[in-house]
Scaffold this motif. Structure first.
Motif, short mmCIF file in Angstrom:
data_model
loop_
_atom_site.label_atom_id
_atom_site.label_comp_id
_atom_site.label_asym_id
_atom_site.label_seq_id
_atom_site.Cartn_x
_atom_site.Cartn_y
_atom_site.Cartn_z
N SER A 86 41.32 0.78 20.48
CA SER A 86 42.33 1.78 20.83
C SER A 86 42.52 2.69 19.64
N GLU A 87 42.82 3.93 19.90
CA GLU A 87 43.15 4.85 18.83
C GLU A 87 44.44 4.37 18.15
N ASN A 88 44.54 4.55 16.84
CA ASN A 88 45.68 4.01 16.11
C ASN A 88 47.03 4.50 16.65
N VAL A 89 47.10 5.71 17.16
CA VAL A 89 48.38 6.22 17.69
C VAL A 89 48.82 5.47 18.94
N ASP A 90 47.89 4.75 19.57
CA ASP A 90 48.22 3.96 20.75
C ASP A 90 48.58 2.51 20.41
N CYS A 91 48.56 2.17 19.13
CA CYS A 91 48.97 0.83 18.67
C CYS A 91 50.46 0.92 18.33
#
Length: 149
Positions: A86-91
């Motif tokens: 997942s892209e870090n902004v979605d963590c």
């Protein structure tokens, strides 16, 4: 996130000044014969962790993020290893605060997608790549190269 075969490693030398050193190390060492644990290549700038472990089901995926290091993960032996990504902004669901000493933070978010790494393939994971390694069925031996930014 990058997934490719070792035969194409030279295509990635220009992405980071230390990548060539890592891929030269891979080409000149019998990694499968190395003992598990940390092996320094250039101190804290480049090192490799050799691991043997049992893979976990995809339902147990734990996304992780790093800030100080890029990972190059290489499967040496065993069945395909599955990674969640997942892209870090979605963590957004952290298990705990960022561990500065270990350069890692874990998250319980469901990965956006899954991909598999076969023997002789590698995955490059940058700080913007939330990743959940060690998924699948079976026992593997792998290398995780840590490259300081």
């Amino acid at each position: 996130m990058i997934l490719d075969s070792l035969k194409n490693a030279a295509q990635y030398y220009s992405l980071h000044p230390r990548f060539k050193t890592v891929f030269d190390y891979i080409a000149s060492h019998n990694l499968a014969a190395m003992e598990c644990g940390r092996h320094d290549i250039d101190g804290d700038n480049i090192f490799v962790n050799v691991q043997e472990l049992d893979l976990r089901p995809e339902s147990e995926a734990r996304l992780e993020l790093h800030r100080k290091y890029i990972d190059i993960q290489l499967l040496l032996e065993g069945p395909d290893e599955i990674f969640g990504w997942s892209e870090n902004v979605d963590c957004v669901k952290p298990e705990a605060e960022f561990d500065v000493e270990k350069d890692v933070q874990f998250f319980t978010d469901v990965p956006q997608c899954f991909y598999s790494v076969k023997k002789g393939q590698f995955s490059i994971l940058f700080p913007e790549d939330g990743h959940a390694p060690m998924l699948g069925k079976g026992h593997v031996k792998k290398c995780i190269f840590k490259i300081a930014l």
